[in-house]
Enzyme design. Sequence first.
Site, mmCIF file in Angstrom:
data_model
loop_
_atom_site.group_PDB
_atom_site.id
_atom_site.type_symbol
_atom_site.label_atom_id
_atom_site.label_comp_id
_atom_site.label_asym_id
_atom_site.label_seq_id
_atom_site.Cartn_x
_atom_site.Cartn_y
_atom_site.Cartn_z
ATOM 1 N N TYR A 149 35.887 40.043 59.227
ATOM 2 C CA TYR A 149 36.130 38.623 58.535
ATOM 3 C C TYR A 149 36.330 37.860 59.864
ATOM 4 O O TYR A 149 37.001 37.733 60.796
ATOM 5 C CB TYR A 149 37.630 38.806 57.853
ATOM 6 C CG TYR A 149 38.278 37.634 57.612
ATOM 7 C CD1 TYR A 149 37.392 36.289 57.021
ATOM 8 C CD2 TYR A 149 39.573 37.294 58.093
ATOM 9 C CE1 TYR A 149 38.156 35.079 56.684
ATOM 10 C CE2 TYR A 149 40.124 35.886 57.744
ATOM 11 C CZ TYR A 149 39.564 35.028 57.048
ATOM 12 O OH TYR A 149 40.130 33.874 56.829
ATOM 13 N N ASP A 234 45.012 46.095 56.307
ATOM 14 C CA ASP A 234 44.842 44.776 55.980
ATOM 15 C C ASP A 234 44.318 45.270 54.397
ATOM 16 O O ASP A 234 42.899 45.514 54.122
ATOM 17 C CB ASP A 234 43.984 43.715 56.371
ATOM 18 C CG ASP A 234 44.245 42.329 55.681
ATOM 19 O OD1 ASP A 234 44.287 42.800 54.452
ATOM 20 O OD2 ASP A 234 43.881 41.311 56.322
ATOM 21 N N ILE A 236 44.357 43.268 51.521
ATOM 22 C CA ILE A 236 44.329 42.259 50.901
ATOM 23 C C ILE A 236 43.431 42.182 49.302
ATOM 24 O O ILE A 236 43.485 41.773 48.401
ATOM 25 C CB ILE A 236 43.721 40.974 51.457
ATOM 26 C CG1 ILE A 236 44.245 39.710 50.631
ATOM 27 C CG2 ILE A 236 42.509 41.071 51.813
ATOM 28 C CD1 ILE A 236 44.179 38.421 51.511
ATOM 29 N N LYS A 276 43.421 37.056 46.712
ATOM 30 C CA LYS A 276 42.398 37.631 46.170
ATOM 31 C C LYS A 276 42.351 38.491 44.937
ATOM 32 O O LYS A 276 41.943 38.072 44.038
ATOM 33 C CB LYS A 276 41.704 38.704 47.464
ATOM 34 C CG LYS A 276 41.640 37.923 48.689
ATOM 35 C CD LYS A 276 41.089 36.753 48.935
ATOM 36 C CE LYS A 276 40.842 36.222 50.233
ATOM 37 N NZ LYS A 276 40.234 34.963 50.633
#
Length: 471
Positions: A149, A234, A236, A276
């Site tokens: 990202y 992570d 998410i 998200k």
Amino acid sequence: MHTKMRLLSRKATCNTHGQDSSYFLGWQEYEKNPYDEVKNPTGIIQMGLAENQLSFDLLESWLANNPDAAGFKKGGQSIFRELALFQDYHGLPDFKKALVEFMAEIRGNKVSFDQNKIVLTAGATSANETLMFCLAEPGEAFLLPTPYYPGFDRDLKWRTGVEIVPIQCTSSNDFQITSSALEEAFHEARRRKLRVKGVLVTNPSNPLGTTMTRNELNLLLSFVTEKGIHLISDEIYSGTVFSSPGFVSILEVLKDRKCENSQVWDRVHIVYSLSKDLGLPGFRVGAIYSNDDTVVSAATKMSSFGLVSSQTQYLLSALLSDKKFTRNYISENKKRLKQRQTLLVKGLEKAGISCLESNAGLFCWVNMKHLLSSNTFTAEMELWKKIVHEVKLNISPGSSCHCTEPGWFRVCFANMSEETLNLAIQRLKSFVESMNSQSHHQMLKSSRRKSLAKWVFRLSFDHDHREPEER
């Protein structure tokens, strides 16, 4: 000007925020000329933003049926004053309980979370930065698998001074992490005289849209155990996994390996957010989950700089406590994501463009290598500029995600209507057809030039080799 610069901090005047990345530059171009079905039908379509707008109707329906939650009432009585004065950085207990139960539900209840080990933050951006402050000193490093990202260059490095060293992954094995890639990254950090404090992975991956295999997760745990370093997972996008293989949390692997009483148990940390899975990035709800009491205590104190507002916590505690709603939402949202991903993949296929096979996320990792003028990142940027300015689509080039191979792009599909996505696909298809037509035309011209050259050469050859005239 120079005097002013001297009066400001280096942080204020340096250019390490990452705002000049093509990832952010594409957004700026979009904002100058945003597509609108009625007002600006020839504008740029935003496909560089990983937002989930597919299930707002479910959330809005719940709000309509539960007016007390949005109206700051409990049992018909106003709790406005109570919420207006609440500022405990530990968070509302009811919300933390509802959040950890929702996290477990997403993971099929294979693992459970202790609400006393969770720290609330203003989104995953804040959660990741806070963990950097807790786990590393300026000048120390975290290893991240590529592609990753683009915002991590800002979130992990900008204010903390922590360095990122890439774990180089390639398309030869669908960008999976290997033992050799981990070791190479570790030794590269050493070569740069950086002390490695941990590895950070995004599972499911942004930008790949894939879940990590159990083998990769075991490999990571073995690596961080051997090196005596941290692992941040992570997660998410954990609620966006829409097809098999299913999502496996790092906590599940830790428990399978019976790590509860080992040192690595305290060195694995999870980041989560509702941005998200629930499509609520504006609500700024993130979380850190850690088994290390010192990390939880320090992160909780640091959360004072980015608290989740009390009214947001109250509203979401009511929503997430409604198990019938959450069960239906998770299931329906996954179906919609799958339908939308299929629409994009099949549309791109018709344009002669392939995607990495994916099972999660709000985007596809798209292979446009065959459209490059050469196998270079310069050619990738040339193609990207054409797609933004001529095709009027903002997509994210692989180089902004630190991909090792030119020609890959992240294309988002969940932040627009189905009609807009179909238009975007049509624009790209027309562009590819025009490129193929130009390429064919150039080949014909080249072929004609070669034929003409041969003909001229033959004439010349025949002239030079005529028999001498009789005298």
